[in-house]
Design a protein around this motif. Sequence first.
Motif, PDB file in Angstrom:
ATOM      1  N   THR A  32       0.837  -1.208   0.000  1.00  0.00           N
ATOM      2  CA  THR A  32       0.000   0.000   0.000  1.00  0.00           C
ATOM      3  C   THR A  32       0.872   1.259   0.000  1.00  0.00           C
ATOM      4  OG1 THR A  32      -0.147  -0.166   2.403  1.00  0.00           O
ATOM      5  CG2 THR A  32      -2.017  -1.036   1.123  1.00  0.00           C
TER       6      THR A  32
ATOM      7  N   SER B 123       2.853   2.875  -5.156  1.00  0.00           N
ATOM      8  CA  SER B 123       2.548   2.016  -6.312  1.00  0.00           C
ATOM      9  C   SER B 123       1.206   1.317  -6.140  1.00  0.00           C
ATOM     10  CB  SER B 123       3.595   0.921  -6.492  1.00  0.00           C
ATOM     11  OG  SER B 123       4.855   1.431  -6.487  1.00  0.00           O
TER      12      SER B 123
ATOM     13  N   THR C 210      -1.038  -5.669   3.023  1.00  0.00           N
ATOM     14  CA  THR C 210       0.175  -4.916   3.356  1.00  0.00           C
ATOM     15  C   THR C 210       0.738  -5.322   4.710  1.00  0.00           C
ATOM     16  OG1 THR C 210       1.159  -2.727   3.663  1.00  0.00           O
ATOM     17  CG2 THR C 210      -1.115  -2.954   4.345  1.00  0.00           C
TER      18      THR C 210
ATOM     19  N   ASP D 258       2.310  -3.276   6.523  1.00  0.00           N
ATOM     20  CA  ASP D 258       2.305  -2.119   7.435  1.00  0.00           C
ATOM     21  C   ASP D 258       0.884  -1.723   7.831  1.00  0.00           C
ATOM     22  OD1 ASP D 258       1.315  -0.516   5.343  1.00  0.00           O
ATOM     23  OD2 ASP D 258       3.329   0.006   4.676  1.00  0.00           O
TER      24      ASP D 258
ATOM     25  N   LYS E 290       5.719   9.218   0.146  1.00  0.00           N
ATOM     26  CA  LYS E 290       7.043   8.926   0.723  1.00  0.00           C
ATOM     27  C   LYS E 290       8.055  10.071   0.552  1.00  0.00           C
ATOM     28  CE  LYS E 290       8.578   4.639   0.630  1.00  0.00           C
ATOM     29  NZ  LYS E 290       9.377   3.400   0.408  1.00  0.00           N
TER      30      LYS E 290
ATOM     31  N   VAL F 175       3.035 -11.197   3.335  1.00  0.00           N
ATOM     32  CA  VAL F 175       3.034 -12.295   2.358  1.00  0.00           C
ATOM     33  C   VAL F 175       4.316 -13.090   2.582  1.00  0.00           C
ATOM     34  CG1 VAL F 175       3.195 -12.838  -0.099  1.00  0.00           C
ATOM     35  CG2 VAL F 175       1.675 -11.014   0.683  1.00  0.00           C
TER      36      VAL F 175
ATOM     37  N   ASP G 124       9.031   0.168  -6.793  1.00  0.00           N
ATOM     38  CA  ASP G 124      10.429  -0.040  -6.397  1.00  0.00           C
ATOM     39  C   ASP G 124      10.891  -1.489  -6.502  1.00  0.00           C
ATOM     40  OD1 ASP G 124      10.669   2.630  -5.854  1.00  0.00           O
ATOM     41  OD2 ASP G 124      11.157   2.417  -3.727  1.00  0.00           O
TER      42      ASP G 124
ATOM     43  N   VAL H  64       9.013   8.304  -8.183  1.00  0.00           N
ATOM     44  CA  VAL H  64       7.556   8.350  -8.278  1.00  0.00           C
ATOM     45  C   VAL H  64       7.046   8.406  -9.724  1.00  0.00           C
ATOM     46  CG1 VAL H  64       5.518   9.696  -7.630  1.00  0.00           C
ATOM     47  CG2 VAL H  64       7.376   9.399  -5.985  1.00  0.00           C
TER      48      VAL H  64
ATOM     49  N   LYS I 117      15.763  17.216  -3.220  1.00  0.00           N
ATOM     50  CA  LYS I 117      15.123  18.159  -2.287  1.00  0.00           C
ATOM     51  C   LYS I 117      16.161  18.717  -1.290  1.00  0.00           C
ATOM     52  CE  LYS I 117      11.715  15.312  -1.092  1.00  0.00           C
ATOM     53  NZ  LYS I 117      12.188  14.059  -1.719  1.00  0.00           N
TER      54      LYS I 117
HETATM   55  P1  FAD Z   1       6.839   1.241  -0.875  1.00  0.00           P
HETATM   56  O1  FAD Z   1       6.358   2.614  -0.601  1.00  0.00           O
HETATM   57  O2  FAD Z   1       8.094   0.803  -0.199  1.00  0.00           O
HETATM   58  O3  FAD Z   1       5.662   0.246  -0.510  1.00  0.00           O
HETATM   59  C1  FAD Z   1       5.856  -1.118  -0.336  1.00  0.00           C
HETATM   60  C2  FAD Z   1       4.632  -1.710   0.322  1.00  0.00           C
HETATM   61  O4  FAD Z   1       4.743  -3.141   0.305  1.00  0.00           O
HETATM   62  C3  FAD Z   1       4.434  -1.319   1.769  1.00  0.00           C
HETATM   63  O5  FAD Z   1       3.052  -1.149   2.005  1.00  0.00           O
HETATM   64  C4  FAD Z   1       4.960  -2.557   2.532  1.00  0.00           C
HETATM   65  O6  FAD Z   1       4.386  -2.706   3.813  1.00  0.00           O
HETATM   66  C5  FAD Z   1       4.497  -3.651   1.602  1.00  0.00           C
HETATM   67  N1  FAD Z   1       5.211  -4.933   1.732  1.00  0.00           N
HETATM   68  C6  FAD Z   1       6.531  -5.183   1.577  1.00  0.00           C
HETATM   69  N2  FAD Z   1       6.799  -6.488   1.720  1.00  0.00           N
HETATM   70  C7  FAD Z   1       5.614  -7.084   1.971  1.00  0.00           C
HETATM   71  C8  FAD Z   1       5.220  -8.430   2.215  1.00  0.00           C
HETATM   72  N3  FAD Z   1       6.094  -9.455   2.181  1.00  0.00           N
HETATM   73  N4  FAD Z   1       3.913  -8.675   2.476  1.00  0.00           N
HETATM   74  C9  FAD Z   1       3.000  -7.669   2.476  1.00  0.00           C
HETATM   75  N5  FAD Z   1       3.323  -6.384   2.233  1.00  0.00           N
HETATM   76  C10 FAD Z   1       4.603  -6.101   1.981  1.00  0.00           C
HETATM   77  N6  FAD Z   1      10.998   9.634  -5.421  1.00  0.00           N
HETATM   78  C11 FAD Z   1      10.770  10.722  -6.207  1.00  0.00           C
HETATM   79  O7  FAD Z   1      10.393  10.553  -7.369  1.00  0.00           O
HETATM   80  N7  FAD Z   1      10.943  11.987  -5.728  1.00  0.00           N
HETATM   81  C12 FAD Z   1      11.362  12.223  -4.448  1.00  0.00           C
HETATM   82  O8  FAD Z   1      11.507  13.374  -4.056  1.00  0.00           O
HETATM   83  C13 FAD Z   1      11.595  11.105  -3.586  1.00  0.00           C
HETATM   84  N8  FAD Z   1      11.967  11.292  -2.310  1.00  0.00           N
HETATM   85  C14 FAD Z   1      12.161  10.195  -1.501  1.00  0.00           C
HETATM   86  C15 FAD Z   1      12.511  10.404  -0.166  1.00  0.00           C
HETATM   87  C16 FAD Z   1      12.716   9.316   0.656  1.00  0.00           C
HETATM   88  C17 FAD Z   1      13.112   9.548   2.095  1.00  0.00           C
HETATM   89  C18 FAD Z   1      12.585   7.987   0.160  1.00  0.00           C
HETATM   90  C19 FAD Z   1      12.835   6.802   1.064  1.00  0.00           C
HETATM   91  C20 FAD Z   1      12.223   7.777  -1.160  1.00  0.00           C
HETATM   92  C21 FAD Z   1      11.995   8.880  -2.003  1.00  0.00           C
HETATM   93  N9  FAD Z   1      11.618   8.709  -3.331  1.00  0.00           N
HETATM   94  C22 FAD Z   1      11.398   9.798  -4.127  1.00  0.00           C
HETATM   95  C23 FAD Z   1      11.342   7.356  -3.888  1.00  0.00           C
HETATM   96  C24 FAD Z   1       9.838   7.075  -3.896  1.00  0.00           C
HETATM   97  O9  FAD Z   1       9.252   7.555  -2.714  1.00  0.00           O
HETATM   98  C25 FAD Z   1       9.612   5.560  -4.051  1.00  0.00           C
HETATM   99  O10 FAD Z   1      10.092   5.224  -5.337  1.00  0.00           O
HETATM  100  C26 FAD Z   1       8.155   5.129  -3.938  1.00  0.00           C
HETATM  101  O11 FAD Z   1       7.519   5.707  -2.820  1.00  0.00           O
HETATM  102  C27 FAD Z   1       8.068   3.599  -3.882  1.00  0.00           C
HETATM  103  O12 FAD Z   1       6.749   3.187  -3.705  1.00  0.00           O
HETATM  104  P2  FAD Z   1       6.357   1.643  -3.693  1.00  0.00           P
HETATM  105  O13 FAD Z   1       4.885   1.632  -3.488  1.00  0.00           O
HETATM  106  O14 FAD Z   1       6.907   0.968  -4.885  1.00  0.00           O
HETATM  107  O15 FAD Z   1       7.103   1.020  -2.439  1.00  0.00           O
END
Ligand code: FAD
Length: 384
Positions: free
Chosen positions: A12, A15, A36, A38, A45, A83, A277, A289, A320
């Motif tokens: 959650t 993505s 999720t 979490d 993020k 998972v 990611d 993002v 940033k």
């Molecule tokens: P995540 O947000 O990591 O979500 C993963 C989800 O999967 C979570 O809900 C987690 O609980 C769940 N999960 C994981 N494993 C399991 C499992 N086995 N079972 C069930 N659930 C599970 N990008 C930009 O473009 N611009 C920015 O300015 C920028 N700033 C950033 C600043 C910081 C501090 C960070 C850390 C990242 C930044 N990024 C930025 C990158 C961007 O935020 C990420 O690319 C994006 O948020 C990733 O989203 P996601 O949903 O793929 O992963």
Amino acid sequence: MNADAPIVIVGTGLSGYSLAKEIRKQDKDTPIVMVTADDGYSYSKPMLSTGFTKGKEADELAQASAEAMVEQLNLQLRTYTTVTGIDPDAHELVLGDERLGYSKLVLAWGADVIRLSIAGDGHERVFSINDLMDYRAFRKALKGKKRVAIMGAGLIGCEFANDLRNGDVDVDVIAPSDALMPGLLPPAAAAAVRDGLEGLGVRFHLETVVEHIANSGEGVRLTLANGEELDSDLVISAVGLRPRTELAAAAGLETQRGIVVNRALETSMPDIYALGDCAEVDGHVLLYVLPLMACARALAKTLVSERTEVKYGTMPVMVKTPCCPTAVCPPPANASGNWEVDADGQDVRALFKSESGEVLGFAVTGGYAMEKQALSKEVPPIHN
Ligand code: FAD
């Protein structure tokens, strides 16, 4: 396989929720279950590294609770549920002792922080900040404290350094590279950001690493490989992220740097998709993002109407660091050419040009950062 089974989305983060929102724009009723590990809070993020500058506590960064998201998106959501496996033949997810059937499965489970194994007994004060729960724990630990050491001078380490200084925290940054954000910024732009951060009072300890973290009672004492010793209250480890691939690989899905998907976000197994990611999309691992939003739009169409491929445009990254505004659009990894640099103090315009003069990438800082949009139009898109 049960054809009535729901679409299941794991994760959650931006993505997972972006995909669910895109699906609901086109289809109000197809059953969706999100799972999720979490608390299921919806948050942006990138805001985690601007919390001090904007004066926001963790709860103020949360945009909506899990319950609100269930209501808004008309889906089922299982929070605090990890998972533990995938059974592609049975079309089932494994959740510990339980199984959950899917018609289509989407892996949006992000990337793990890389954890260094460092000697010493001070590890309770070392934090990685990769989600809202991490951020909440860090903010709580920082109450009444004033010193933070950051391991890593990549984009996230530098953003936290700027943000913490804006919150009047003392900051030391330790990293093995000789420049900031190696691999992302060319040297002139990296030097401009370093100048800006040093102007704010950030202290850099480059070309060395932390070898030992000792509990010093109130805080920690760090011993660096170059012999230096630093006292700090807390440590942030920002040494990198690694796409979560283990469970996918164990289930027989092809993985390389991420879970391998084509431009339709299809993995090597039928009815299993990945984005964000955790995914390596057509050879690109882009932990930002803009790419995941483009993927969410394409995948929603594939899941509810027709197979659609994602098309990545030019995707500049804003760093940033308000002390030295910076935008970068790295050239393709295999591009041949040279950086042409125009620099005046913290104002740097670096253009990566091919032999024929085509601009293939750029980095702009300070007063030139505003040229980001115009330059983005010159750089060819990732996908033609
Ligand atoms: P995540 O947000 O990591 O979500 C993963 C989800 O999967 C979570 O809900 C987690 O609980 C769940 N999960 C994981 N494993 C399991 C499992 N086995 N079972 C069930 N659930 C599970 N990008 C930009 O473009 N611009 C920015 O300015 C920028 N700033 C950033 C600043 C910081 C501090 C960070 C850390 C990242 C930044 N990024 C930025 C990158 C961007 O935020 C990420 O690319 C994006 O948020 C990733 O989203 P996601 O949903 O793929 O992963």
